[in-house]
Design a protein around this motif. Structure first.
Motif, PDB file in Angstrom:
ATOM      1  N   GLY A   1       0.842  -1.191   0.000  1.00  0.00           N
ATOM      2  CA  GLY A   1       0.000   0.000   0.000  1.00  0.00           C
ATOM      3  C   GLY A   1       0.877   1.242   0.000  1.00  0.00           C
ATOM      4  N   ALA A   2       0.236   2.424   0.135  1.00  0.00           N
ATOM      5  CA  ALA A   2       0.994   3.670   0.036  1.00  0.00           C
ATOM      6  C   ALA A   2       0.522   4.685   1.063  1.00  0.00           C
ATOM      7  N   VAL A   3       1.483   5.405   1.627  1.00  0.00           N
ATOM      8  CA  VAL A   3       1.209   6.491   2.570  1.00  0.00           C
ATOM      9  C   VAL A   3       1.630   7.793   1.910  1.00  0.00           C
ATOM     10  N   LEU A   4       0.724   8.762   1.888  1.00  0.00           N
ATOM     11  CA  LEU A   4       0.915   9.968   1.090  1.00  0.00           C
ATOM     12  C   LEU A   4       0.716  11.218   1.911  1.00  0.00           C
ATOM     13  N   VAL A   5       1.390  12.277   1.498  1.00  0.00           N
ATOM     14  CA  VAL A   5       1.307  13.522   2.253  1.00  0.00           C
ATOM     15  C   VAL A   5       0.949  14.726   1.394  1.00  0.00           C
ATOM     16  N   SER A   6       0.518  14.479   0.152  1.00  0.00           N
ATOM     17  CA  SER A   6       0.059  15.603  -0.666  1.00  0.00           C
ATOM     18  C   SER A   6      -0.893  15.072  -1.725  1.00  0.00           C
ATOM     19  N   GLY A   7      -1.672  15.982  -2.293  1.00  0.00           N
ATOM     20  CA  GLY A   7      -2.586  15.604  -3.364  1.00  0.00           C
ATOM     21  C   GLY A   7      -1.841  15.034  -4.556  1.00  0.00           C
ATOM     22  N   ASN A   8      -0.672  15.589  -4.850  1.00  0.00           N
ATOM     23  CA  ASN A   8       0.094  15.071  -5.990  1.00  0.00           C
ATOM     24  C   ASN A   8       0.613  13.660  -5.721  1.00  0.00           C
ATOM     25  N   GLU A   9       1.078  13.418  -4.498  1.00  0.00           N
ATOM     26  CA  GLU A   9       1.490  12.038  -4.182  1.00  0.00           C
ATOM     27  C   GLU A   9       0.298  11.087  -4.301  1.00  0.00           C
ATOM     28  N   LEU A  10      -0.864  11.552  -3.857  1.00  0.00           N
ATOM     29  CA  LEU A  10      -2.073  10.717  -3.934  1.00  0.00           C
ATOM     30  C   LEU A  10      -2.422  10.415  -5.390  1.00  0.00           C
ATOM     31  N   LYS A  11      -2.358  11.425  -6.242  1.00  0.00           N
ATOM     32  CA  LYS A  11      -2.652  11.213  -7.666  1.00  0.00           C
ATOM     33  C   LYS A  11      -1.662  10.233  -8.281  1.00  0.00           C
ATOM     34  N   LEU A  12      -0.394  10.401  -7.932  1.00  0.00           N
ATOM     35  CA  LEU A  12       0.645   9.511  -8.464  1.00  0.00           C
ATOM     36  C   LEU A  12       0.382   8.065  -8.029  1.00  0.00           C
ATOM     37  N   ALA A  13       0.044   7.883  -6.758  1.00  0.00           N
ATOM     38  CA  ALA A  13      -0.189   6.532  -6.233  1.00  0.00           C
ATOM     39  C   ALA A  13      -1.389   5.878  -6.925  1.00  0.00           C
ATOM     40  N   LEU A  14      -2.441   6.652  -7.164  1.00  0.00           N
ATOM     41  CA  LEU A  14      -3.620   6.092  -7.832  1.00  0.00           C
ATOM     42  C   LEU A  14      -3.293   5.750  -9.285  1.00  0.00           C
ATOM     43  N   LEU A  15      -2.501   6.603  -9.913  1.00  0.00           N
ATOM     44  CA  LEU A  15      -2.046   6.359 -11.290  1.00  0.00           C
ATOM     45  C   LEU A  15      -1.259   5.059 -11.392  1.00  0.00           C
ATOM     46  N   VAL A  16      -0.427   4.811 -10.400  1.00  0.00           N
ATOM     47  CA  VAL A  16       0.394   3.605 -10.383  1.00  0.00           C
ATOM     48  C   VAL A  16      -0.474   2.369 -10.106  1.00  0.00           C
ATOM     49  N   GLY A  17      -1.635   2.580  -9.503  1.00  0.00           N
ATOM     50  CA  GLY A  17      -2.554   1.466  -9.292  1.00  0.00           C
ATOM     51  C   GLY A  17      -2.645   0.956  -7.869  1.00  0.00           C
ATOM     52  N   PHE A  18      -2.101   1.710  -6.895  1.00  0.00           N
ATOM     53  CA  PHE A  18      -2.279   1.304  -5.493  1.00  0.00           C
ATOM     54  C   PHE A  18      -3.777   1.277  -5.176  1.00  0.00           C
ATOM     55  N   GLU A  19      -4.217   0.242  -4.443  1.00  0.00           N
ATOM     56  CA  GLU A  19      -5.642   0.117  -4.125  1.00  0.00           C
ATOM     57  C   GLU A  19      -6.019   1.129  -3.050  1.00  0.00           C
ATOM     58  N   PRO A  20      -7.137   1.837  -3.254  1.00  0.00           N
ATOM     59  CA  PRO A  20      -7.561   2.843  -2.268  1.00  0.00           C
ATOM     60  C   PRO A  20      -7.670   2.294  -0.845  1.00  0.00           C
ATOM     61  N   GLU A  21      -8.024   1.014  -0.704  1.00  0.00           N
ATOM     62  CA  GLU A  21      -8.157   0.435   0.649  1.00  0.00           C
ATOM     63  C   GLU A  21      -6.801   0.321   1.330  1.00  0.00           C
ATOM     64  N   LYS A  22      -5.727   0.416   0.547  1.00  0.00           N
ATOM     65  CA  LYS A  22      -4.381   0.316   1.128  1.00  0.00           C
ATOM     66  C   LYS A  22      -3.656   1.645   1.056  1.00  0.00           C
ATOM     67  N   ILE A  23      -4.421   2.732   0.949  1.00  0.00           N
ATOM     68  CA  ILE A  23      -3.809   4.060   0.869  1.00  0.00           C
ATOM     69  C   ILE A  23      -4.188   4.870   2.098  1.00  0.00           C
ATOM     70  N   ILE A  24      -3.220   5.543   2.672  1.00  0.00           N
ATOM     71  CA  ILE A  24      -3.453   6.413   3.834  1.00  0.00           C
ATOM     72  C   ILE A  24      -2.958   7.812   3.484  1.00  0.00           C
ATOM     73  N   PHE A  25      -3.813   8.791   3.700  1.00  0.00           N
ATOM     74  CA  PHE A  25      -3.469  10.183   3.400  1.00  0.00           C
ATOM     75  C   PHE A  25      -3.207  10.910   4.710  1.00  0.00           C
ATOM     76  N   ASN A  26      -1.967  11.383   4.843  1.00  0.00           N
ATOM     77  CA  ASN A  26      -1.449  11.956   6.074  1.00  0.00           C
ATOM     78  C   ASN A  26      -1.171  13.432   5.920  1.00  0.00           C
ATOM     79  N   GLY A  27      -0.995  14.141   7.000  1.00  0.00           N
ATOM     80  CA  GLY A  27      -0.467  15.494   6.902  1.00  0.00           C
ATOM     81  C   GLY A  27      -1.148  16.468   7.843  1.00  0.00           C
ATOM     82  N   ASN A  28      -0.392  17.489   8.226  1.00  0.00           N
ATOM     83  CA  ASN A  28      -0.924  18.480   9.172  1.00  0.00           C
ATOM     84  C   ASN A  28      -1.514  19.683   8.450  1.00  0.00           C
ATOM     85  N   GLY A  29      -1.354  19.733   7.135  1.00  0.00           N
ATOM     86  CA  GLY A  29      -1.872  20.888   6.398  1.00  0.00           C
ATOM     87  C   GLY A  29      -2.530  20.477   5.094  1.00  0.00           C
ATOM     88  N   LYS A  30      -3.326  19.430   5.152  1.00  0.00           N
ATOM     89  CA  LYS A  30      -4.007  18.954   3.948  1.00  0.00           C
ATOM     90  C   LYS A  30      -4.980  20.031   3.459  1.00  0.00           C
TER      91      LYS A  30
END
Ligand code: LLP
Length: 417
Positions: free
Chosen positions: A79-108
């Motif tokens: 899975g993938a842990v992300l800290v920005s919208g661009n990292e999230l877009k990249l991870a989805l593009l690569v095909g990481f499953e949303p159920e295994k994705i965590i979006f982190n950050g103090n200033g989302k």
């Protein structure tokens, strides 16, 4: 493959290939060189450590976002842990499953949260305003947001202050005294579902006791939150496992040592364990390969000047981090004490200080090891020293896995303005 090692002939190798042969082949310098096999075996170490534990391995993409590396990990079920919208877009593009994705950050940002809710990924709540933004994003998108609360457990990870995140004064997470505010809100909120708790203590941690202490504290939090009627599913213990940067033969904890300290606790609580390793997944897989521009002495000090710099690899300058340095060919000159520096106009531009190294010839190869995490992702174009190309060794072949940035990329930013 064995990763990076000195062969019986005294030359540095990456898996089956001599680094000097790779230098001759690719012709560019500096460049990042990866061992594909080392990434695979680092992932396998986590996978086997987690045998019998219901879990998600969330690779922290900030450590290294090369798409070839991401695809390789994704294909193995990571899975993938992300800290920005661009990292999230990249991870989805690569095909990481949303159920295994965590979006982190103090200033989302609100738009990043809307995107995350729509994608259906897990979101870590960092603060009161972050919670409000998540709730609004969920309402706007018309989908329930699944969230974990990021707890600040006030545990000292005993690392450099810049990479410490779970102490009472940290900008990250929710302190004990604020927790009830969140529980009261979420109880009456239909668009936000609380599914777990998260903590991340810091990075370069070399003692697993620290993870055990934090897990015990988190266990108390889980019980407290459950007592309020929430059905928690996930305990996310973050990332942070260190690696052996020093190369002095110290024995450091492995992924198995880490998982074994929390295994029983997680089983007892009936939770899915989430981990967020970054450094320990990729750092050892890579070396920054440089070329020696020249050697100088100023009377007090000897310097090896290379073409790589703080623009290419900033960890020594920023954190006073030690990364091991060696020459790619056997020694023919005299061993002296050197600072290894780049061409950037800053005294902070060093890759290593006080290193005993063989006096190299102009044009010799010099590597900075353990450069797979937080090196390329932190590269800048300061002094217009552009982020370099990346290659990996795949079997017996060297492949370009990222093109260098060029002055043309900079000029393009002004085109037509
Ligand atoms: N999860 C969270 C919430 C994080 O903030 C981090 C890293 C990780 C996971 C991954 O931690 P790792 O397993 O890689 O230690 N630039 C610094 C490191 C910054 C780490 C930031 N957070 C360096 O070069 O040492």
């Amino acid at each position: 493959g064995r990763g990076f090692y000195t062969g019986d002939d005294g030359y540095l190798y990456c898996d089956s290939l001599r680094v000097d042969d790779i230098r001759a082949q690719v012709k560019t310098s500096p460049f990042y060189l990866y061992s594909k096999d080392t990434i695979a075996s680092n992932f396998a170490a986590y996978e086997s450590a987690l045998t019998g534990v219901e879990s998600i391995i969330g690779y922290a993409v900030k450590a290294n976002n090369n798409m070839f590396i991401l695809r390789q990990l994704q294909a193995k079920g990571c899975g993938a842990v992300l800290v920005s919208g661009n990292e999230l877009k990249l991870a989805l593009l690569v095909g990481f499953e949303p159920e295994k994705i965590i979006f982190n950050g103090n200033g989302k940002l609100p738009e990043e949260l809307a995107y995350a809710v729509r994608a259906g990924v897990l979101i870590n709540v960092d603060s009161e305003f972050d919670y409000e933004n998540i709730r609004e994003a969920a309402a706007e998108v018309g989908q329930v947001a699944k969230v974990l609360l990021r707890i600040n457990p006030d545990v000292d990870p005993q690392v450099h202050p810049y990479v410490s995140t779970g102490l009472a004064n940290s900008k990250f997470g929710i302190r004990n005294s604020h927790l009830q505010w969140f529980l009261d809100r979420i109880k009456t909120e239909s668009m936000v579902e609380l599914v777990g708790l998260h903590s991340h203590l810091g990075s370069t941690i070399t003692k697993v006791d620290i993870f055990r202490d934090a897990a015990n504290i988190m266990c108390d939090f889980v019980e407290r939150v459950r007592a309020e009627g929430f059905e928690l599913k996930y305990l996310n213990i973050g990332g942070g496992l260190g690696i052996d940067y020093n190369h002095r033969g110290e024995v450091l904890p492995t992924p198995k040592d880490l998982i074994d300290t929390v295994r029983d606790l997680v089983a007892r609580l009936g939770l899915v364990l989430v981990i967020e390793p970054g450094r320990s997944m990729v750092a050892t897989s890579c070396a920054l390969v440089n070329t020696v521009t020249g050697v100088k002495s100023n009377g007090n000090k000897n310097f090896i000047v290379i073409d790589g710099s703080m623009s290419t690899l900033i960890r020594p300058s920023l954190y006073d981090a030690y990364q091991h340095i060696q020459l790619t060919a056997p020694c023919t000159g005299k061993v002296e004490n050197f600072d290894v520096v780049g061409p950037v106009c800053e005294s902070a531009d060093f890759l290593g200080k006080d290193r005993d190294l063989c006096t190299p010839d102009k044009g010799a190869g010099l590597v900075v090891l353990d450069a797979g995490a937080y090196c390329m992702t932190m590269a800048s174009s300061y002094n217009l020293k552009m982020p370099p190309a990346e290659y990996w060794v795949d079997g017996d072949e060297v492949k370009l896995i990222r093109k260098a940035q060029t002055l043309d990329d900079v000029l393009a930013q002004f085109e037509g303005l």
